[in-house]
Structures are given as structure tokens and as C-alpha cells.
Design a protein around this motif. Structure first.
Motif, mmCIF file in Angstrom:
data_model
loop_
_atom_site.group_PDB
_atom_site.id
_atom_site.type_symbol
_atom_site.label_atom_id
_atom_site.label_comp_id
_atom_site.label_asym_id
_atom_site.label_seq_id
_atom_site.Cartn_x
_atom_site.Cartn_y
_atom_site.Cartn_z
ATOM 1 N N THR A 150 0.836 -1.199 0.000
ATOM 2 C CA THR A 150 0.000 0.000 0.000
ATOM 3 C C THR A 150 0.868 1.246 0.000
ATOM 4 O OG1 THR A 150 -1.692 -1.196 1.204
ATOM 5 C CG2 THR A 150 -1.875 1.188 1.176
ATOM 6 N N PHE A 151 1.893 1.240 0.813
ATOM 7 C CA PHE A 151 2.782 2.399 0.871
ATOM 8 C C PHE A 151 3.481 2.593 -0.467
ATOM 9 C CE2 PHE A 151 6.808 4.510 1.738
ATOM 10 C CZ PHE A 151 6.358 5.640 2.399
ATOM 11 N N TYR A 152 3.917 1.497 -1.072
ATOM 12 C CA TYR A 152 4.680 1.590 -2.317
ATOM 13 C C TYR A 152 3.784 1.839 -3.531
ATOM 14 C CZ TYR A 152 8.098 0.570 -5.923
ATOM 15 O OH TYR A 152 8.913 0.661 -7.007
ATOM 16 N N PHE A 153 2.678 1.116 -3.643
ATOM 17 C CA PHE A 153 1.829 1.195 -4.826
ATOM 18 C C PHE A 153 0.677 2.188 -4.687
ATOM 19 C CE2 PHE A 153 3.487 -3.181 -5.345
ATOM 20 C CZ PHE A 153 4.110 -2.999 -6.561
ATOM 21 N N GLY A 154 0.303 2.541 -3.475
ATOM 22 C CA GLY A 154 -0.824 3.453 -3.275
ATOM 23 C C GLY A 154 -0.539 4.819 -3.869
ATOM 24 N N TYR A 155 -1.546 5.409 -4.437
ATOM 25 C CA TYR A 155 -1.381 6.706 -5.084
ATOM 26 C C TYR A 155 -1.729 7.820 -4.115
ATOM 27 C CZ TYR A 155 -1.872 10.520 -8.375
ATOM 28 O OH TYR A 155 -1.742 11.714 -9.021
ATOM 29 N N ARG A 156 -0.710 8.486 -3.661
ATOM 30 C CA ARG A 156 -0.833 9.599 -2.718
ATOM 31 C C ARG A 156 -1.753 9.218 -1.568
ATOM 32 N NH1 ARG A 156 1.655 13.867 -5.875
ATOM 33 N NH2 ARG A 156 1.383 13.300 -8.009
ATOM 34 N N ASN A 157 -2.753 10.016 -1.324
ATOM 35 C CA ASN A 157 -3.650 9.692 -0.203
ATOM 36 C C ASN A 157 -5.073 9.440 -0.702
ATOM 37 O OD1 ASN A 157 -4.276 12.251 -0.959
ATOM 38 N ND2 ASN A 157 -4.141 13.168 1.057
ATOM 39 N N HIS A 158 -5.196 8.888 -1.878
ATOM 40 C CA HIS A 158 -6.513 8.602 -2.446
ATOM 41 C C HIS A 158 -6.986 7.235 -1.971
ATOM 42 C CE1 HIS A 158 -6.384 11.757 -5.790
ATOM 43 N NE2 HIS A 158 -5.389 11.984 -4.959
ATOM 44 N N GLY A 161 -4.602 -0.884 5.626
ATOM 45 C CA GLY A 161 -4.953 0.299 6.423
ATOM 46 C C GLY A 161 -3.729 0.961 7.034
ATOM 47 N N ILE A 162 -2.812 0.165 7.564
ATOM 48 C CA ILE A 162 -1.591 0.719 8.157
ATOM 49 C C ILE A 162 -0.755 1.431 7.089
ATOM 50 C CG2 ILE A 162 0.631 0.099 9.175
ATOM 51 C CD1 ILE A 162 -0.852 -2.050 10.766
ATOM 52 N N GLY A 163 -0.566 0.778 5.953
ATOM 53 C CA GLY A 163 0.203 1.392 4.868
ATOM 54 C C GLY A 163 -0.414 2.688 4.388
ATOM 55 N N PHE A 164 -1.739 2.704 4.310
ATOM 56 C CA PHE A 164 -2.442 3.912 3.861
ATOM 57 C C PHE A 164 -2.271 5.041 4.866
ATOM 58 C CE2 PHE A 164 -6.342 6.476 3.269
ATOM 59 C CZ PHE A 164 -6.134 6.842 1.943
ATOM 60 N N LYS A 175 1.205 6.393 4.614
ATOM 61 C CA LYS A 175 1.327 7.171 3.384
ATOM 62 C C LYS A 175 0.718 8.572 3.559
ATOM 63 C CE LYS A 175 1.883 6.877 -1.263
ATOM 64 N NZ LYS A 175 2.901 6.217 -2.013
ATOM 65 N N ILE A 176 -0.435 8.644 4.226
ATOM 66 C CA ILE A 176 -1.081 9.928 4.469
ATOM 67 C C ILE A 176 -0.222 10.799 5.386
ATOM 68 C CG2 ILE A 176 -3.013 11.044 5.650
ATOM 69 C CD1 ILE A 176 -4.804 8.854 4.578
#
Length: 119
Positions: free
Chosen positions: A62-70, A109-112, A115-116
């Protein structure tokens, strides 16, 4: 106009290389989550170590592939976590587990949240 062309080519080349790296990482992860494993329950100390692996792996994804805070950027990862567990039901020496699905979602959830906070 012509002075922007080399910059555009470099940008496109960078995006293609990034896409290639992302695809390789995703393929490695998929293979690791789906290969048949010997009985590792005897190696576990408490029986919950595999849940920590799921949480850590999906937090990283999630941290690596997630797009910003979307929030929408994590939906494919949620579906991937569910898909991996569902497909493990059909793989010899693997088992599907609702706790693993929950651990995947908890890791997402943790990765998100990380990231936020770092965005």
C-alpha cells in the motif's frame, strides 16, 4: 517546443522503467503468496507470525503502490488480498483463511495511514 522534447522522453522512459519495476515486484509477491509451502505450523512460535507477514507485506504494498492519499488507490490491493486468499483454497498445501484476509486489509490500512502521514 523542441527544448521540451528531451525532457518528455526522459519522463516517459522513467515511467516505463517504474512500471517494469512495479510489475516485477507484483509478480514476485503473487508467486510468493501462491506457491505451495510445506507445513510451517511446526516452525511457528505462537501461530500468529504469518499474520504479521501478511500485515507487513500489504502495508508495504500500500505504501509503495498506493497513489498519494486517495482511498480509491487501495481498492485494487483489497481485491488482491481477497483474491490471493480465495485462490489459495485451490492450491495444494495452501489454505484460505479469513484471518489472513483480515490481516491483509489491516496491513493495507496501516500502509495507507503511513502514506497519508508522510504525504
Amino acid at each position: 517546443m523542441m527544448d521540451k522534447v528531451p525532457h518528455l522522453i526522459n519522463h516517459v522512459g522513467f515511467r516505463i522503467k517504474t512500471l517494469q519495476i512495479n510489475l516485477v515486484l507484483a509478480l514476485i509477491a503473487l508467486i510468493l503468496f501462491l506457491i505451495p509451502l510445506p507445513d510451517i505450523d511446526s516452525l511457528l512460535l505462537t501461530g500468529y507470525e504469518d499474520k504479521l507477514v501478511h500485515i507487513g507485506a500489504f502495508a508495504f504494498f500500500t505504501f509503495y503502490f498506493g497513489y498519494r492519499n486517495h482511498i480509491w488507490s487501495i481498492l485494487p490491493l483489497v481485491f488482491l488480498g481477497i483474491f490471493i486468499e480465495a485462490i489459495q483454497f485451490y492450491i495444494p498445501d495452501r489454505s484460505a483463511c479469513l484471518y489472513d484476509m483480515a490481516s491483509n486489509c489491516f496491513g493495507i490500512g496501516i500502509g495507507f495511514l503511513v502514506k497519508i502521514k508522510l504525504a
